[in-house]
Scaffold this motif. Structure first.
Motif, mmCIF file in Angstrom:
data_model
loop_
_atom_site.group_PDB
_atom_site.id
_atom_site.type_symbol
_atom_site.label_atom_id
_atom_site.label_comp_id
_atom_site.label_asym_id
_atom_site.label_seq_id
_atom_site.Cartn_x
_atom_site.Cartn_y
_atom_site.Cartn_z
ATOM 1 N N ASN A 18 42.413 -15.008 -7.763
ATOM 2 C CA ASN A 18 43.012 -13.917 -6.999
ATOM 3 C C ASN A 18 43.698 -14.476 -5.747
ATOM 4 O O ASN A 18 43.046 -14.978 -4.833
ATOM 5 N N SER A 19 45.009 -14.360 -5.696
ATOM 6 C CA SER A 19 45.775 -14.967 -4.603
ATOM 7 C C SER A 19 45.529 -14.252 -3.266
ATOM 8 O O SER A 19 45.592 -14.890 -2.207
ATOM 9 N N GLN A 20 45.235 -12.957 -3.289
ATOM 10 C CA GLN A 20 44.979 -12.226 -2.047
ATOM 11 C C GLN A 20 43.666 -12.668 -1.407
ATOM 12 O O GLN A 20 43.577 -12.852 -0.192
ATOM 13 N N GLN A 77 42.275 -15.584 -1.962
ATOM 14 C CA GLN A 77 42.511 -16.957 -1.524
ATOM 15 C C GLN A 77 43.214 -16.992 -0.172
ATOM 16 O O GLN A 77 42.874 -17.816 0.689
ATOM 17 N N ALA A 78 44.172 -16.092 0.032
ATOM 18 C CA ALA A 78 44.927 -16.086 1.289
ATOM 19 C C ALA A 78 44.028 -15.771 2.485
ATOM 20 O O ALA A 78 44.158 -16.385 3.555
ATOM 21 N N VAL A 79 43.097 -14.836 2.305
ATOM 22 C CA VAL A 79 42.192 -14.483 3.404
ATOM 23 C C VAL A 79 41.251 -15.649 3.718
ATOM 24 O O VAL A 79 41.037 -15.999 4.889
ATOM 25 N N ARG A 112 38.727 -7.229 4.755
ATOM 26 C CA ARG A 112 38.682 -7.574 3.332
ATOM 27 C C ARG A 112 37.257 -7.649 2.800
ATOM 28 O O ARG A 112 36.963 -7.165 1.695
ATOM 29 N N GLU A 165 41.056 -9.498 9.958
ATOM 30 C CA GLU A 165 41.504 -9.566 8.566
ATOM 31 C C GLU A 165 40.330 -9.834 7.624
ATOM 32 O O GLU A 165 40.220 -9.208 6.556
#
Length: 338
Positions: free
Chosen positions: A180-182, A184-186, A110, A106
């Motif tokens: 940016n939540s994406q 942050q999630a990674v 990214r 992942e």
């Protein structure tokens, strides 16, 4: 006389001959009877043999039919309606290794840091950990302690692009809704695996480790929480080199993992101890007086600068983390603006 004698002879002859004939007849009769008995017995044996043979022949189809009627064993018996993951119970180490590998994929998808991941895994392999949980734990720790440049076009912030620095900033700014939540999630997924890696390898207590800083992100606080990963060196001189004449943090107690052996070669000299994320520290003392600081470093090496501030901290658990975080978040709003 002669005639009488002749008559006696004839009578005797007839008597002897009759007995012999009778004996012969009796013998022939007995022989026939014996033969008959033998034939009868042989017939009975043959009949019994044929009967047994017929019984066996008759029983064969029954047995074959009985075997044919039995169901064949099903190799998948007992596994129907069971998820594939539970057909073989995974150990905690196996689950961690699988998650660690998935998260690597992942992160690479990214941020495109495949070469860094490869070098980190090669480092783990060079230490004898070719695969398994320890391989992935060491690989992730090695990723944190090496230079892993990310293409700035893939990041929200354009001032820094090194993976571990970007990771810590995102963790410290996770509360900020404007980011940016994406992304942050990674980073959050990567942080969780690094945290698990440290726990898997095992932490221990260290006394008197050092951290050099050019600015104090916790200025004015009597306690702080490192929402990223806190690290310190077992060498005072190395920490003073990072301080560059400004701030030296002396950590009187810290729980962490010594990672010099896992780091990129050029960073192994830093002799770092890496702590878990969200570690809580209390400030026990702060010295800014030059004379007092001189006493702390009486034999300072010529290439090192004396710090202008020395801060003593002590790691604790079961503290009022939420209250401390509220203060930190208010102070870091500008730092966390995208």
């Amino acid at each position: 006389m002669m005639f009488r004698a002749y008559i006696v002879y004839v009578i005797v002859y007839l008597l002897i001959g009759g007995n012999q004939c009778m004996n012969s007849a009796n013998k022939q009769s007995a022989t026939k009877q014996q033969a008959t008995r033998q034939n009868s017995q042989g017939s009975l044996v043959r009949q019994n043999s044929q009967s047994n043979s017929q019984k066996q022949e008759q029983s064969k189809p029954v047995q074959q039919n009985a075997q044919a009627s039995l169901p064949k064993p099903d190799p998948n018996a007992g596994q129907q309606n069971i998820p594939a993951s539970s057909s073989k119970k995974e150990s905690k180490a196996d689950i961690f290794a699988r998650k660690a590998l998935d998260t690597m994929k992942e992160v690479d998808a990214r941020f495109q840091i495949g070469s860094c991941i490869t070098k980190a895994r090669e480092k783990a392999g060079s230490l004898g950990y070719i695969n398994g949980a320890s391989h992935f734990a060491i690989s992730w720790i090695s990723m944190y302690s090496r230079y892993c440049p990310i293409n700035l076009a893939l990041l929200e912030d354009k001032d820094v692009n090194n993976f571990p620095f970007c990771l810590n900033k995102e963790l410290r700014c996770m509360y900020h809704t404007g980011r940016n939540s994406q992304i942050q999630a990674v980073f959050q997924g990567a942080a969780n695996i690094i945290d698990m890696s440290i726990r898997f390898e095992g932490t221990k207590q260290y006394k008197m480790v050092y951290r050099g800083m050019t600015f104090n992100p916790y200025a004015g606080q009597t306690a702080f929480v490192e929402e990223g990963f806190f690290s310190a060196s077992i060498s005072k001189d190395i920490a003073l080199g990072f301080a560059k004449g400004k701030i030296l943090m002396i950590v009187e107690r810290m729980y962490g993992l010594y990672i010099a052996d896992y780091a990129e070669d050029r960073f192994s000299r830093q002799k770092e101890v890496l702590g878990l994320k969200n570690s809580y520290f209390e400030v026990t003392d702060r010295i800014t007086d030059s004379a007092e600081i001189d006493k702390l470093f009486p034999n300072l090496k010529h290439y090192l600068k004396k710090p202008t501030e020395v801060i003593y901290v002590y790691q604790k658990s079961n503290a009022n983390v939420d209250g401390v975080l509220n203060i930190q978040h208010q102070q870091s709003l500008q730092y966390c603006e995208p």
